[in-house]
Write a protein that holds these residues in place. Structure first.
Motif, short mmCIF file in Angstrom:
data_model
loop_
_atom_site.label_atom_id
_atom_site.label_comp_id
_atom_site.label_asym_id
_atom_site.label_seq_id
_atom_site.Cartn_x
_atom_site.Cartn_y
_atom_site.Cartn_z
N MET A 170 -12.02 26.45 -34.34
CA MET A 170 -11.55 26.19 -32.88
C MET A 170 -12.85 26.46 -32.03
SD MET A 170 -8.49 27.81 -30.62
CE MET A 170 -7.28 26.94 -31.29
N SER A 171 -13.11 25.24 -31.18
CA SER A 171 -14.21 25.45 -30.31
C SER A 171 -14.03 26.20 -28.97
CB SER A 171 -14.74 24.10 -29.76
OG SER A 171 -13.58 23.66 -28.88
N PHE A 172 -15.07 26.73 -28.44
CA PHE A 172 -14.67 27.55 -27.28
C PHE A 172 -13.99 26.62 -26.27
CE2 PHE A 172 -16.37 28.18 -22.94
CZ PHE A 172 -16.34 29.41 -22.76
N ILE A 173 -14.30 25.37 -26.05
CA ILE A 173 -13.42 24.59 -25.00
C ILE A 173 -12.00 25.04 -25.29
CG2 ILE A 173 -13.47 22.42 -25.88
CD1 ILE A 173 -13.59 23.52 -22.06
N ASP A 174 -11.61 24.66 -26.77
CA ASP A 174 -10.22 24.79 -27.13
C ASP A 174 -9.64 26.09 -26.92
OD1 ASP A 174 -10.08 22.01 -28.03
OD2 ASP A 174 -10.70 22.60 -29.98
N LYS A 175 -10.32 27.34 -27.32
CA LYS A 175 -10.08 28.46 -26.83
C LYS A 175 -9.72 28.78 -25.41
CE LYS A 175 -12.26 30.42 -30.96
NZ LYS A 175 -13.58 31.44 -31.27
N TYR A 176 -10.43 28.15 -24.54
CA TYR A 176 -10.35 28.42 -23.18
C TYR A 176 -9.08 27.61 -22.68
CZ TYR A 176 -11.30 27.97 -18.12
OH TYR A 176 -11.35 27.75 -16.75
N ILE A 177 -8.84 26.38 -23.19
CA ILE A 177 -7.65 25.72 -22.79
C ILE A 177 -6.33 26.38 -23.18
CG2 ILE A 177 -6.39 23.70 -23.02
CD1 ILE A 177 -9.14 22.01 -23.22
N ASP A 178 -6.62 27.00 -24.49
CA ASP A 178 -5.33 27.85 -24.96
C ASP A 178 -5.22 28.87 -24.01
OD1 ASP A 178 -4.70 26.03 -26.96
OD2 ASP A 178 -5.60 27.26 -28.49
N LYS A 179 -5.88 29.47 -23.75
CA LYS A 179 -5.97 30.77 -22.84
C LYS A 179 -5.41 30.42 -21.33
CE LYS A 179 -8.72 34.45 -20.30
NZ LYS A 179 -9.85 34.69 -19.97
N LYS A 180 -5.79 29.32 -20.80
CA LYS A 180 -5.41 28.95 -19.52
C LYS A 180 -4.00 28.37 -19.54
CE LYS A 180 -8.75 29.81 -17.12
NZ LYS A 180 -8.68 30.94 -16.13
N VAL A 181 -3.54 27.65 -20.71
CA VAL A 181 -2.30 27.25 -21.04
C VAL A 181 -1.25 28.49 -21.14
CG1 VAL A 181 -0.67 26.04 -22.30
CG2 VAL A 181 -2.91 24.85 -21.74
N LYS A 182 -1.72 29.40 -21.79
CA LYS A 182 -0.80 30.75 -21.75
C LYS A 182 -0.82 31.26 -20.65
CE LYS A 182 -1.89 31.37 -26.81
NZ LYS A 182 -2.65 32.09 -27.54
N GLU A 183 -1.90 31.32 -19.89
CA GLU A 183 -1.78 31.91 -18.37
C GLU A 183 -0.81 30.88 -17.49
OE1 GLU A 183 -5.62 32.27 -17.07
OE2 GLU A 183 -6.11 33.75 -18.54
N ASN A 184 -0.69 29.81 -17.56
CA ASN A 184 -0.22 29.12 -16.85
C ASN A 184 0.44 27.74 -17.56
OD1 ASN A 184 0.91 27.21 -14.79
ND2 ASN A 184 -0.59 27.15 -13.59
N PRO A 185 1.66 27.76 -18.38
CA PRO A 185 2.12 26.64 -19.06
C PRO A 185 1.95 24.98 -18.36
CG PRO A 185 3.43 28.41 -19.20
CD PRO A 185 2.59 28.64 -18.19
N LYS A 186 2.13 25.15 -16.96
CA LYS A 186 2.14 23.83 -16.38
C LYS A 186 1.07 23.13 -16.57
CE LYS A 186 5.58 25.59 -13.12
NZ LYS A 186 5.73 25.67 -11.51
N LEU A 187 -0.42 23.87 -16.88
CA LEU A 187 -1.55 23.22 -16.97
C LEU A 187 -1.61 22.30 -18.27
CD1 LEU A 187 -4.10 26.05 -15.82
CD2 LEU A 187 -3.48 23.94 -14.86
N LYS A 188 -0.74 22.51 -19.13
CA LYS A 188 -0.84 21.76 -20.53
C LYS A 188 -0.77 20.39 -20.39
CE LYS A 188 1.32 21.30 -24.84
NZ LYS A 188 2.35 21.84 -25.88
N LYS A 189 0.13 19.93 -19.32
CA LYS A 189 0.31 18.45 -19.31
C LYS A 189 -1.14 17.81 -18.64
CE LYS A 189 3.33 14.82 -17.47
NZ LYS A 189 4.69 14.63 -16.75
N HIS A 190 -1.69 18.43 -17.69
CA HIS A 190 -2.99 18.29 -16.98
C HIS A 190 -3.94 18.17 -18.03
CE1 HIS A 190 -6.14 17.92 -14.30
NE2 HIS A 190 -6.69 19.05 -14.85
N PHE A 191 -3.86 19.02 -19.02
CA PHE A 191 -4.94 19.08 -19.92
C PHE A 191 -4.91 18.12 -21.01
CE2 PHE A 191 -5.91 23.80 -19.03
CZ PHE A 191 -7.08 23.49 -18.64
N GLU A 192 -3.82 17.63 -21.15
CA GLU A 192 -3.46 16.63 -22.28
C GLU A 192 -3.81 15.33 -21.45
OE1 GLU A 192 0.61 17.36 -22.97
OE2 GLU A 192 0.36 18.63 -25.09
N GLN A 193 -3.58 14.98 -20.24
CA GLN A 193 -3.70 13.78 -19.59
C GLN A 193 -5.45 13.67 -19.66
OE1 GLN A 193 -1.86 11.06 -18.54
NE2 GLN A 193 -3.54 10.20 -18.58
N THR A 194 -6.04 14.70 -19.34
CA THR A 194 -7.36 14.63 -19.05
C THR A 194 -8.01 14.22 -20.44
OG1 THR A 194 -7.57 16.32 -17.20
CG2 THR A 194 -9.40 15.91 -18.60
N ASP A 195 -7.71 14.71 -21.49
CA ASP A 195 -8.02 14.52 -22.93
C ASP A 195 -7.95 13.04 -23.11
OD1 ASP A 195 -9.14 15.48 -25.49
OD2 ASP A 195 -6.97 15.00 -26.24
#
Length: 91
Positions: free
Chosen positions: A1-26
């Motif tokens: 898992m890359s650094f950015i993937d770990k960072y995103i996972d951490k942020k999504v765990k802190e705020n699950p609402k971010l998941k949709k934003h990260f998916e759209q950005t990807d």
């Protein structure tokens, strides 16, 4: 898992609402690369490619600059018009 993937996972765990934003950005990033690659393969400018696929040049520009939230439907229309297919992979 890359650094950015770990960072995103951490942020999504802190705020699950971010998941949709990260998916759209990807999706936007992948769409930008895909559209630019198709256009480059055909040796066309944005204007020529837009005319070829029946979309406004501004749409192609916004996709390539990631300033537009793209949909799978729009990407499929562009790919079909360019005589290409989109293959989705679930991971």
């Amino acid at each position: 898992m890359s650094f950015i993937d770990k960072y995103i996972d951490k942020k999504v765990k802190e705020n699950p609402k971010l998941k949709k934003h990260f998916e759209q950005t990807d999706l936007n990033l992948n769409a930008a690369v895909m559209v630019r690659d198709m256009r480059d393969d055909l040796g066309m400018t944005q204007k020529e490619f837009a005319e070829y696929v029946g979309k406004p040049q501004s749409t192609i520009s916004r996709i390539e600059s990631e300033s537009m939230n793209v949909s799978i439907g729009l990407l499929n229309e562009i790919a079909n018009s360019a005589h290409r297919q989109i293959k989705l992979i679930l991971v």
